[in-house]
Design a protein around this motif. Sequence first.
Motif, PDB file in Angstrom:
ATOM      1  N   THR A   1       0.906  -1.180   0.110  1.00 69.39           N
ATOM      2  CA  THR A   1      -0.025  -0.064  -0.020  1.00 69.39           C
ATOM      3  C   THR A   1       0.785   1.142   0.007  1.00 69.39           C
ATOM      4  O   THR A   1       1.887   1.174   0.414  1.00 69.39           O
ATOM      5  N   PRO A   2       0.461   2.383  -0.405  1.00 71.97           N
ATOM      6  CA  PRO A   2       1.296   3.440  -0.635  1.00 71.97           C
ATOM      7  C   PRO A   2       1.649   4.043   1.292  1.00 71.97           C
ATOM      8  O   PRO A   2       2.795   4.462   1.132  1.00 71.97           O
ATOM      9  N   ASP A   3       0.978   3.782   2.193  1.00 76.68           N
ATOM     10  CA  ASP A   3       1.202   4.132   3.426  1.00 76.68           C
ATOM     11  C   ASP A   3       2.451   3.230   3.715  1.00 76.68           C
ATOM     12  O   ASP A   3       3.063   3.410   4.671  1.00 76.68           O
ATOM     13  N   LEU A   4       2.464   1.895   3.325  1.00 71.53           N
ATOM     14  CA  LEU A   4       3.858   1.176   3.572  1.00 71.53           C
ATOM     15  C   LEU A   4       4.718   1.327   2.970  1.00 71.53           C
ATOM     16  O   LEU A   4       6.108   0.899   3.343  1.00 71.53           O
ATOM     17  N   PHE A   5       4.872   1.885   1.713  1.00 73.65           N
ATOM     18  CA  PHE A   5       5.980   2.106   0.939  1.00 73.65           C
ATOM     19  C   PHE A   5       7.051   2.672   1.420  1.00 73.65           C
ATOM     20  O   PHE A   5       8.400   2.329   1.431  1.00 73.65           O
ATOM     21  N   PRO A   6       6.884   3.714   2.343  1.00 71.92           N
ATOM     22  CA  PRO A   6       8.025   4.413   2.880  1.00 71.92           C
ATOM     23  C   PRO A   6       8.930   3.586   3.941  1.00 71.92           C
ATOM     24  O   PRO A   6      10.141   3.357   3.735  1.00 71.92           O
ATOM     25  N   GLU A   7       8.230   2.566   4.478  1.00 69.60           N
ATOM     26  CA  GLU A   7       8.917   1.609   5.374  1.00 69.60           C
ATOM     27  C   GLU A   7       9.615   0.615   4.645  1.00 69.60           C
ATOM     28  O   GLU A   7      10.564   0.131   5.071  1.00 69.60           O
ATOM     29  N   ILE A   8       8.837   0.319   3.502  1.00 68.34           N
ATOM     30  CA  ILE A   8       9.805  -0.610   2.502  1.00 68.34           C
ATOM     31  C   ILE A   8      11.091  -0.057   2.107  1.00 68.34           C
ATOM     32  O   ILE A   8      12.123  -0.876   2.089  1.00 68.34           O
ATOM     33  N   MET A   9      10.889   1.178   1.633  1.00 67.79           N
ATOM     34  CA  MET A   9      12.205   1.905   1.138  1.00 67.79           C
ATOM     35  C   MET A   9      13.225   1.993   2.184  1.00 67.79           C
ATOM     36  O   MET A   9      14.500   1.982   1.858  1.00 67.79           O
ATOM     37  N   ALA A  10      12.849   2.437   3.285  1.00 61.35           N
ATOM     38  CA  ALA A  10      13.723   2.556   4.498  1.00 61.35           C
ATOM     39  C   ALA A  10      14.543   1.270   4.746  1.00 61.35           C
ATOM     40  O   ALA A  10      15.852   1.266   5.184  1.00 61.35           O
ATOM     41  N   ALA A  11      13.719   0.104   4.999  1.00 63.14           N
ATOM     42  CA  ALA A  11      14.369  -1.094   4.978  1.00 63.14           C
ATOM     43  C   ALA A  11      15.488  -1.458   4.000  1.00 63.14           C
ATOM     44  O   ALA A  11      16.665  -1.994   4.287  1.00 63.14           O
ATOM     45  N   ALA A  12      15.094  -1.267   2.738  1.00 60.84           N
ATOM     46  CA  ALA A  12      15.860  -1.423   1.621  1.00 60.84           C
ATOM     47  C   ALA A  12      17.186  -0.782   1.624  1.00 60.84           C
ATOM     48  O   ALA A  12      18.416  -0.925   1.348  1.00 60.84           O
TER      49      ALA A  12
END
Length: 424
Positions: A401-412
């Motif tokens: 979801t768009p709300d989760l995307f920042p966390e995904i990018m931060a982890a990467a």
Amino acid sequence: MTKGRADTKDTTDTRTATDTTDRADTTGQEKATMTAAPAGPPADDERLRRWRMVLGADGAESTGHTLTGRDVPMDGALTALYGGGKKPGGRGGSDRTAGLGASAPSVARWLGDIRTYFPSSVVQVMQRDAIDRLGLSALLLEPEMLEAVEPDVHLVGTLLSLGKAMPETTKETARAVVRKVVEDLEKRLATRTRATLTGALDRSARISRPRHRDIDWDRTIRANLKNYLPAHRTVVPERLVGHGRADRGVRKDVILCIDQSGSMAASVVHASVFGAVLASMRTLATRLVVFDTAVADLTDQLDDPVDVLFGTRLGGGTDINRALAYCQSKITRPADTVVVLISDLYEGGIRDEMLKRVAAMKASGIQFVALLALSDEGAPAYDREHAAALGALGAPAFACTPDLFPEIMAAAIEKRPLPIPDRG
């Protein structure tokens, strides 16, 4: 009771139905009816009212409920979209035909009516149903029609899919509609994205002589466990590990590689907005690539996501391998690069080459993220075989979801395990 309007599905993906059979179908008609009902446990009369609104005119006899007041024009708006009677020559049952026709004035009036009777979220569902079920896309080429609709991500996808068919007289109105949706998304997503990724960039730069406020205590303790003194029940920190602070130089490269096939419309819209947000961060070098059977690099348009969206061409085929080959050719710092592939993985190119390319990227130190969708639409249809193959390479594919995307990018960026959402 007859099925009536309850047969109408709020379809979110036209590629395949088999991938979504485990989800309960909720019709646009049902959403509109339930939203129109008052809060609290409905009494028997209210239940009959709801059923009458769901079933349409055919429900009048079976429910024994007569509509009055505001319910009458509301039912008319629903009937125009979801049907008003049996099809001539039908086989019995209660198949219905829709009643908007192809008249622009009548559609414009209907759009005004539903905005009067239903909240914005339901209006968007009904608009999408009207476009999908009644073939009203052509009417969106008229500026007057665009001014009457409720802008949302799905409408933007429809406008983009019309592409070159859009006359010059409509383009400015269409851009205004798209810009409103983009600006709303940026307000919702930009601040949190920048804050999350700035912190991740700071944490990703480890230093050995940190200031006290920059010490990473968890990593420092783990690095000095060999210096544990049982008598004093303490660890002697022989080596400090700290968070670096992002300077003005580029610390990470990000490549967004976006499938622009027709089923990915909502993902293209969200990815374009995120691309513009990432490009605004000086410590990230962001590249945005869209593809079908050809590849287009839209990086030079990232200062305006509306330009990016109008540079896409929704509805083509898919050649993921070619797109990844282009992305691979632009990578100069593998260990500091994050590649985000946003695709349903229906590959029309060379499957084995695609998988070899992903394996080579990961082996070189690239952080590779595969998103089956970047939207709020729920579980997408996707190629399960290709998703399993990527998972076997250590690149699990999942919807985000768009709300989760920042966390995904931060982890990467920090090279830690991705926060993959629960698929159950």
